[in-house]
Design a protein around this motif. Structure first.
Motif, PDB file in Angstrom:
ATOM      1  N   LEU A 207      -7.246 -11.286   9.583  1.00 24.80           N
ATOM      2  CA  LEU A 207      -5.867 -11.034   9.986  1.00 24.80           C
ATOM      3  C   LEU A 207      -5.639  -9.550  10.198  1.00 24.80           C
ATOM      4  N   PHE A 208      -4.907  -9.197  11.231  1.00 27.94           N
ATOM      5  CA  PHE A 208      -4.507  -7.823  11.483  1.00 27.94           C
ATOM      6  C   PHE A 208      -3.321  -7.514  10.578  1.00 27.94           C
ATOM      7  N   VAL A 209      -3.255  -6.290  10.045  1.00 25.91           N
ATOM      8  CA  VAL A 209      -2.138  -5.895   9.181  1.00 25.91           C
ATOM      9  C   VAL A 209      -1.508  -4.621   9.734  1.00 25.91           C
ATOM     10  N   PHE A 210      -0.247  -4.698  10.135  1.00 22.64           N
ATOM     11  CA  PHE A 210       0.513  -3.507  10.505  1.00 22.64           C
ATOM     12  C   PHE A 210       1.045  -2.885   9.223  1.00 22.64           C
ATOM     13  N   HIS A 211       1.038  -1.558   9.121  1.00 23.57           N
ATOM     14  CA  HIS A 211       1.515  -0.921   7.888  1.00 23.57           C
ATOM     15  C   HIS A 211       2.968  -1.281   7.597  1.00 23.57           C
ATOM     16  N   LYS A 212       3.766  -1.567   8.624  1.00 20.52           N
ATOM     17  CA  LYS A 212       5.173  -1.929   8.392  1.00 20.52           C
ATOM     18  C   LYS A 212       5.320  -3.297   7.722  1.00 20.52           C
ATOM     19  N   ALA A 213       4.241  -4.106   7.711  1.00 23.95           N
ATOM     20  CA  ALA A 213       4.279  -5.431   7.070  1.00 23.95           C
ATOM     21  C   ALA A 213       4.092  -5.338   5.560  1.00 23.95           C
ATOM     22  N   ILE A 214       3.650  -4.158   5.053  1.00 19.13           N
ATOM     23  CA  ILE A 214       3.418  -3.985   3.618  1.00 19.13           C
ATOM     24  C   ILE A 214       4.765  -3.800   2.925  1.00 19.13           C
ATOM     25  N   GLN A 215       5.087  -4.713   2.028  1.00 15.71           N
ATOM     26  CA  GLN A 215       6.393  -4.754   1.376  1.00 15.71           C
ATOM     27  C   GLN A 215       6.391  -3.984   0.058  1.00 15.71           C
ATOM     28  N   HIS A 216       6.196  -2.683   0.144  1.00 13.84           N
ATOM     29  CA  HIS A 216       6.218  -1.821  -1.047  1.00 13.84           C
ATOM     30  C   HIS A 216       6.679  -0.446  -0.598  1.00 13.84           C
TER      31      HIS A 216
ATOM     32  N   HIS B 297       6.224   2.615  -1.748  1.00 17.52           N
ATOM     33  CA  HIS B 297       5.342   3.774  -1.834  1.00 17.52           C
ATOM     34  C   HIS B 297       3.944   3.522  -1.286  1.00 17.52           C
ATOM     35  N   ILE B 298       3.655   2.312  -0.869  1.00 12.75           N
ATOM     36  CA  ILE B 298       2.318   1.994  -0.366  1.00 12.75           C
ATOM     37  C   ILE B 298       2.393   1.714   1.121  1.00 12.75           C
ATOM     38  N   ARG B 299       1.588   2.416   1.918  1.00 16.60           N
ATOM     39  CA  ARG B 299       1.553   2.208   3.356  1.00 16.60           C
ATOM     40  C   ARG B 299       0.150   1.890   3.860  1.00 16.60           C
ATOM     41  N   SER B 300      -0.804   1.742   2.945  1.00 18.18           N
ATOM     42  CA  SER B 300      -2.151   1.347   3.343  1.00 18.18           C
ATOM     43  C   SER B 300      -2.757   0.522   2.209  1.00 18.18           C
ATOM     44  N   LEU B 301      -3.801  -0.208   2.541  1.00 17.55           N
ATOM     45  CA  LEU B 301      -4.488  -1.046   1.566  1.00 17.55           C
ATOM     46  C   LEU B 301      -5.924  -0.561   1.418  1.00 17.55           C
ATOM     47  N   THR B 302      -6.494  -0.760   0.243  1.00 21.87           N
ATOM     48  CA  THR B 302      -7.892  -0.396   0.037  1.00 21.87           C
ATOM     49  C   THR B 302      -8.757  -1.645   0.225  1.00 21.87           C
ATOM     50  N   GLU B 303      -9.999  -1.450   0.565  1.00 24.00           N
ATOM     51  CA  GLU B 303     -10.914  -2.563   0.779  1.00 24.00           C
ATOM     52  C   GLU B 303     -11.023  -3.397  -0.496  1.00 24.00           C
ATOM     53  N   GLY B 304     -10.867  -4.698  -0.354  1.00 24.36           N
ATOM     54  CA  GLY B 304     -10.973  -5.602  -1.489  1.00 24.36           C
ATOM     55  C   GLY B 304      -9.694  -5.770  -2.287  1.00 24.36           C
ATOM     56  N   GLN B 305      -8.643  -5.014  -1.953  1.00 22.45           N
ATOM     57  CA  GLN B 305      -7.377  -5.114  -2.678  1.00 22.45           C
ATOM     58  C   GLN B 305      -6.767  -6.501  -2.474  1.00 22.45           C
ATOM     59  N   LYS B 306      -6.289  -7.102  -3.547  1.00 23.06           N
ATOM     60  CA  LYS B 306      -5.653  -8.417  -3.486  1.00 23.06           C
ATOM     61  C   LYS B 306      -4.200  -8.269  -3.043  1.00 23.06           C
TER      62      LYS B 306
END
Length: 50
Positions: A10-19, A21-30
């Motif tokens: 799945l593609f993830v746009f940073h605007k889809a992250i619902q937090h 202070h967080i605007r990116s995800l790390t590899e393997g993050q749940k």
């Protein structure tokens, strides 16, 4: 993003992250998310980092 269960990546746009202070995800993050379909194909929506 690669789902735990079978299915397409799945593609993830940073605007889809619902937090705030967080605007990116790390590899393997749940995360929790809703699967959707966007202009680039399958995408994750309403992504909540765990």
């Amino acid at each position: 993003m690669e789902p735990d269960e079978d299915g397409p990546d799945l593609f993830v746009f940073h605007k889809a992250i619902q937090h705030h202070h967080i605007r990116s995800l790390t590899e393997g993050q749940k995360v929790e998310y809703t699967a959707g379909h966007g202009p680039k194909g399958p995408e994750a929506e309403e992504v909540i980092p765990m």
